[in-house]
Motif scaffolding. Structure first.
Motif, PDB file in Angstrom:
ATOM      1  N   ALA A  71      12.271  -2.203 -11.163  1.00 33.79           N
ATOM      2  CA  ALA A  71      12.156  -0.975 -10.168  1.00 33.79           C
ATOM      3  C   ALA A  71      10.819  -0.570  -9.909  1.00 33.79           C
ATOM      4  CB  ALA A  71      12.708   0.256 -10.499  1.00 33.79           C
ATOM      5  N   ALA A  72      10.012  -0.728 -10.560  1.00 34.85           N
ATOM      6  CA  ALA A  72       8.613  -0.866 -10.146  1.00 34.85           C
ATOM      7  C   ALA A  72       7.981  -1.967  -9.196  1.00 34.85           C
ATOM      8  CB  ALA A  72       7.561  -0.611 -11.440  1.00 34.85           C
ATOM      9  N   ALA A  73       8.471  -3.095  -9.482  1.00 33.86           N
ATOM     10  CA  ALA A  73       7.958  -4.138  -8.700  1.00 33.86           C
ATOM     11  C   ALA A  73       8.475  -4.194  -7.197  1.00 33.86           C
ATOM     12  CB  ALA A  73       8.552  -5.457  -9.193  1.00 33.86           C
ATOM     13  N   VAL A  74       9.736  -3.573  -7.188  1.00 31.67           N
ATOM     14  CA  VAL A  74      10.341  -3.513  -5.764  1.00 31.67           C
ATOM     15  C   VAL A  74       9.829  -2.610  -5.140  1.00 31.67           C
ATOM     16  CG1 VAL A  74      12.544  -2.661  -4.653  1.00 31.67           C
ATOM     17  CG2 VAL A  74      12.818  -4.404  -6.725  1.00 31.67           C
ATOM     18  N   LEU A  75       9.489  -1.220  -5.757  1.00 30.30           N
ATOM     19  CA  LEU A  75       8.901  -0.259  -4.883  1.00 30.30           C
ATOM     20  C   LEU A  75       7.489  -0.385  -4.729  1.00 30.30           C
ATOM     21  CD1 LEU A  75      10.590   3.292  -6.032  1.00 30.30           C
ATOM     22  CD2 LEU A  75      10.836   2.296  -3.852  1.00 30.30           C
ATOM     23  N   VAL A  76       6.753  -0.905  -5.470  1.00 27.31           N
ATOM     24  CA  VAL A  76       5.318  -1.020  -5.187  1.00 27.31           C
ATOM     25  C   VAL A  76       5.283  -2.146  -3.958  1.00 27.31           C
ATOM     26  CG1 VAL A  76       3.099  -1.973  -6.058  1.00 27.31           C
ATOM     27  CG2 VAL A  76       4.648  -0.461  -7.574  1.00 27.31           C
ATOM     28  N   PRO A  81       1.616   1.968  -2.354  1.00 25.23           N
ATOM     29  CA  PRO A  81       0.880   3.054  -2.992  1.00 25.23           C
ATOM     30  C   PRO A  81      -0.765   2.909  -2.745  1.00 25.23           C
ATOM     31  CG  PRO A  81       1.838   2.234  -4.749  1.00 25.23           C
ATOM     32  CD  PRO A  81       2.436   1.277  -3.584  1.00 25.23           C
ATOM     33  N   ARG A  82      -1.316   3.878  -2.276  1.00 23.69           N
ATOM     34  CA  ARG A  82      -2.764   4.041  -2.571  1.00 23.69           C
ATOM     35  C   ARG A  82      -3.251   5.187  -3.407  1.00 23.69           C
ATOM     36  NH1 ARG A  82      -3.639   3.879   3.840  1.00 23.69           N
ATOM     37  NH2 ARG A  82      -1.797   4.972   3.529  1.00 23.69           N
ATOM     38  N   PRO A  83      -3.030   5.016  -4.640  1.00 22.05           N
ATOM     39  CA  PRO A  83      -2.984   6.253  -5.550  1.00 22.05           C
ATOM     40  C   PRO A  83      -4.298   6.877  -5.555  1.00 22.05           C
ATOM     41  CG  PRO A  83      -2.984   4.147  -6.822  1.00 22.05           C
ATOM     42  CD  PRO A  83      -2.487   3.631  -5.416  1.00 22.05           C
ATOM     43  N   SER A 197       7.220   7.577  -4.097  1.00 18.70           N
ATOM     44  CA  SER A 197       8.188   7.074  -4.977  1.00 18.70           C
ATOM     45  C   SER A 197       7.692   5.669  -5.828  1.00 18.70           C
ATOM     46  CB  SER A 197       9.444   7.082  -4.091  1.00 18.70           C
ATOM     47  OG  SER A 197       9.968   8.172  -3.784  1.00 18.70           O
ATOM     48  N   ALA A 198       6.950   4.975  -5.046  1.00 23.94           N
ATOM     49  CA  ALA A 198       6.354   3.701  -5.542  1.00 23.94           C
ATOM     50  C   ALA A 198       5.519   4.020  -6.633  1.00 23.94           C
ATOM     51  CB  ALA A 198       5.693   2.843  -4.364  1.00 23.94           C
ATOM     52  N   ALA A 199       4.477   5.155  -6.657  1.00 22.80           N
ATOM     53  CA  ALA A 199       3.532   5.516  -7.549  1.00 22.80           C
ATOM     54  C   ALA A 199       4.400   6.030  -8.691  1.00 22.80           C
ATOM     55  CB  ALA A 199       2.510   6.455  -7.107  1.00 22.80           C
ATOM     56  N   ALA A 200       5.119   6.625  -8.465  1.00 20.43           N
ATOM     57  CA  ALA A 200       5.953   7.379  -9.656  1.00 20.43           C
ATOM     58  C   ALA A 200       6.803   6.092 -10.566  1.00 20.43           C
ATOM     59  CB  ALA A 200       7.184   8.410  -9.063  1.00 20.43           C
ATOM     60  N   ALA A 201       7.473   5.052  -9.601  1.00 17.40           N
ATOM     61  CA  ALA A 201       8.029   4.039 -10.242  1.00 17.40           C
ATOM     62  C   ALA A 201       7.062   3.401 -10.917  1.00 17.40           C
ATOM     63  CB  ALA A 201       8.580   3.145  -9.233  1.00 17.40           C
ATOM     64  N   ALA A 238      17.008  -3.089  -6.774  1.00 22.77           N
ATOM     65  CA  ALA A 238      16.652  -3.714  -5.563  1.00 22.77           C
ATOM     66  C   ALA A 238      17.740  -3.561  -4.416  1.00 22.77           C
ATOM     67  CB  ALA A 238      16.269  -5.037  -5.994  1.00 22.77           C
ATOM     68  N   VAL A 239      19.102  -4.166  -5.047  1.00 25.61           N
ATOM     69  CA  VAL A 239      19.974  -3.935  -3.912  1.00 25.61           C
ATOM     70  C   VAL A 239      20.331  -2.404  -3.322  1.00 25.61           C
ATOM     71  CG1 VAL A 239      22.532  -4.419  -3.813  1.00 25.61           C
ATOM     72  CG2 VAL A 239      21.065  -5.867  -4.861  1.00 25.61           C
TER      73      VAL A 239
END
Length: 308
Positions: A71-76, A81-83, A197-201, A238-239
């Motif tokens: 999930a982290a790989a997909v969302l990042v 994200p630019r934390p 969402s990407a940073a949280a994942a 991912a799907v």
């Protein structure tokens, strides 16, 4: 049920930053959106059932760790994200979302191991149902809440084989999902696009690094178990993530939210087909009642939002 929330055991779909609802432009687009939502729901629940096949080898913690990493790989990759640009007010809900996301999936998968896919996912849906009904004021909403409470009583009725820890884990997943909905709305309002969402994942995946590495080191996964865990990550992360994004371009957001209520039915059917988990007639009736209550709650939430 909140119209901007996904099924809890999937990659978090970012909350919309406005109340704008896409308008379908053609019947073909609507049919395509419906097909995408059907595929998303079936993929999500199939991923959960495939994950359960790996439980005997690496347990729920190992499976969830792999799933969180996917999930982290997909969302990042999607959100970039630019934390380093986040403010304190932006970081706080992101951190909360990461913790809730981690706990939500672990409690759900642990519940699936004990009480089965259909029952666990149905009880989990009490989270969004509670959020949707919390702001409701109409008599029909009270009826929906009472009907859902009665259905839960049927699902959790004492029997010689009742697994109360499993029920408790499913209810914990419901609490996490309710918190997830509220936090996701805040993240969507404070950060653009998918960055929050990407940073949280990514943070959630990092939280699972120690436990995941320890489990995989001490319970050497077979190729089959590892393949099931990876497949669960793809099918439940991912799907659905991509399918939901595409579906929301073709159907109104409120219809998307109402359609989410069929996931307990998908879970029960997939649990029967893949895992051989059978439910009695009373449980099927209770699932139908909870689906109906979620549909009423989702429809009411849309009307309340439109009236504001």
């Amino acid at each position: 049920m909140a119209i901007d929330s996904p099924t809890a055991n999937r990659t978090p779909t970012p909350a919309p930053t406005s109340d704008a609802t896409p308008t379908p432009t053609a019947a073909g687009g609507r049919r395509g959106g419906l097909a995408l939502m059907l595929g998303s729901g079936l993929s999500n629940q199939t991923g959960a059932s495939v994950a359960a096949l790996a439980f005997p080898v690496i347990g729920p913690v190992g499976v969830v760790a792999v799933r969180q990493w996917v999930a982290a790989a997909v969302l990042v990759a999607a959100g970039r994200p630019r934390p380093w640009r986040f403010t304190g007010a932006q970081w706080r809900p992101v951190l909360g979302l990461a913790l809730v996301f981690a706990g939500m999936n672990l409690s759900l998968y642990a519940a699936i191991e004990r009480i089965g896919l259909g029952l666990a996912v149905t009880l989990e849906f009490l989270g969004p149902l509670t959020v949707a009904l919390a702001g409701a004021r109409r008599r029909v909403d009270l009826v929906a809440a009472l009907a859902a409470a009665g259905a839960v009583a049927v699902l959790t009725r004492p029997t010689p084989t009742t697994d109360y820890p499993g029920i408790g884990l499913a209810l914990l997943a419901a609490v996490c999902w309710a918190c997830y909905i509220l936090l996701n709305r805040t993240v969507g309002a404070r950060l653009p696009g998918l960055e929050g969402s990407a940073a949280a994942a990514a943070l959630s995946g990092a939280l699972y690094l120690p436990a995941g590495v320890w489990v995989l080191a001490h319970h050497r996964p077979t190729l089959g178990a590892l393949g099931c865990a990876l497949a669960a990550g793809v099918l439940s992360s991912a799907v659905p993530f991509l399918a939901d994004l595409l579906a929301l371009r073709r159907v109104p957001a409120q219809f998307f939210g109402v359609f989410m209520s069929v996931n307990p039915v998908f879970a029960a059917l997939v649990g029967l087909a893949v895992l051989g988990q059978r439910l009695d007639a009373g449980s099927w009736l209770a699932i139908a009642v909870i689906v109906a209550a979620n549909t009423v709650a989702a429809s009411t939430a849309v009307r309340v939002r439109a009236a504001r």
